[in-house]
Scaffold this motif. Sequence first.
Motif: not given
Length: 205
Positions: A44-46, A63-64, A71-74, A95-96
Amino acid sequence: MACPLQTEGNALLKAVFQGKLRLTRLLLEGGAYINEGNERGETPISAACLASYDDQQTRQRMVRYLLEKGADPNIPDKSGRTALMHACAEQAGKEVVSLLLENGADPSLKDYSGSSALVHAINRGDRDTLQVLLDACKAKGKEVIIITTDTSPSGTKKTKQYLNSPPSPGIVDKLSPACMSPSDVEIGTSSPSVCCRRSTRTILS
């Protein structure tokens, strides 16, 4: 342009991709797994970084919210790209990118083609995002050296990155670079190189 995203069978991914924050919230409160990926491994974060939203505020809010909910961005997809790489490749905005970095996104990770978020930002000519990434490298004490080669006849820009080790003397001699500040360089017009060392930040051209 955003890549087609496979959302079939994943209501949360679909809600995020369509920018439906209220539905996203309801699904997460109802037990949806925030880091569940589709068949290509896109989470979902992607999806929030890949989506073509009507405005940047929608993307930032989505995103926030996802980051706040864990959510894990990695998490990489099956091409090795993380949310940060997608954000840079799709020009999601500084900003994102800043939100992702503040929540643990690692700018030094590379996808399976060997490209990091910095490489994707350079290839898109996104100087504002590149500056944010360089500042993040400096803050973390990471040493990153990126060399951007000439554009190929087909129009494809080939970018090579050297992490924590300088390029060979032959490459440096060939470039014969002159130092200038990031604001003095038009990224994407003169095959720039970027060096982010422990205590300095320069763009070479």
